[in-house]
Design a protein around this motif. Structure first.
Motif, PDB file in Angstrom:
ATOM      1  N   GLY A 147       0.744  -1.233   0.044  1.00 14.67           N
ATOM      2  CA  GLY A 147       0.088  -0.045  -0.035  1.00 14.67           C
ATOM      3  C   GLY A 147       1.060   1.147  -0.090  1.00 14.67           C
ATOM      4  O   GLY A 147       0.382   2.326  -0.077  1.00 14.67           O
TER       5      GLY A 147
ATOM      6  N   THR B 184      -1.370   3.920  -1.587  1.00 13.67           N
ATOM      7  CA  THR B 184      -2.225   3.867  -2.884  1.00 13.67           C
ATOM      8  C   THR B 184      -3.699   3.667  -2.493  1.00 13.67           C
ATOM      9  O   THR B 184      -4.434   4.129  -3.438  1.00 13.67           O
ATOM     10  CB  THR B 184      -2.074   2.196  -3.198  1.00 13.67           C
ATOM     11  OG1 THR B 184      -2.368   1.370  -2.355  1.00 13.67           O
ATOM     12  CG2 THR B 184      -0.667   1.881  -3.976  1.00 13.67           C
ATOM     13  N   ASP B 185      -4.130   3.617  -1.374  1.00 11.99           N
ATOM     14  CA  ASP B 185      -5.432   3.884  -0.987  1.00 11.99           C
ATOM     15  C   ASP B 185      -5.615   4.023   0.643  1.00 11.99           C
ATOM     16  O   ASP B 185      -4.718   3.475   1.282  1.00 11.99           O
ATOM     17  CB  ASP B 185      -6.423   2.520  -1.370  1.00 11.99           C
ATOM     18  CG  ASP B 185      -5.880   1.214  -0.423  1.00 11.99           C
ATOM     19  OD1 ASP B 185      -6.115   1.115   0.710  1.00 11.99           O
ATOM     20  OD2 ASP B 185      -5.251   0.431  -1.231  1.00 11.99           O
TER      21      ASP B 185
ATOM     22  N   ALA C 286      -4.219   1.645   3.682  1.00 11.20           N
ATOM     23  CA  ALA C 286      -2.986   1.354   4.193  1.00 11.20           C
ATOM     24  C   ALA C 286      -2.592   2.375   5.175  1.00 11.20           C
ATOM     25  O   ALA C 286      -1.414   2.284   5.859  1.00 11.20           O
ATOM     26  CB  ALA C 286      -1.867   1.742   2.842  1.00 11.20           C
TER      27      ALA C 286
END
Length: 71
Positions: free
Chosen positions: A23, A43-44, A47
């Protein structure tokens, strides 16, 4: 106020700790009004809980930037 040397040391420690986390797509330094912080690109949002709020007294901030693609 956190100086650059302390932030660099914290970045190194955090990079080793998060190196295998899928992540995390980037770790760097960012200057803020109260000195330097370690900035972690994710990434999102899922995480974010895996990233500590500070490392050795240096504040860590996160930003969700999504997946990094190369062309």
């Amino acid at each position: 106020m956190t100086d650059r040397a302390a932030a660099r040391a914290a970045k190194s420690a955090l990079s080793a700790r998060l190196s295998d986390d899928p992540g995390v797509v980037g770790i760097g330094l960012s200057r803020r009004h109260d000195g330097y912080v370690v900035k972690v690109d994710l990434t999102d949002p899922a995480a974010a809980p895996r990233v500590p709020g500070d490392v050795d007294g240096v504040r860590v901030v996160t930003e969700v930037i999504g997946v990094v693609r190369t062309s």
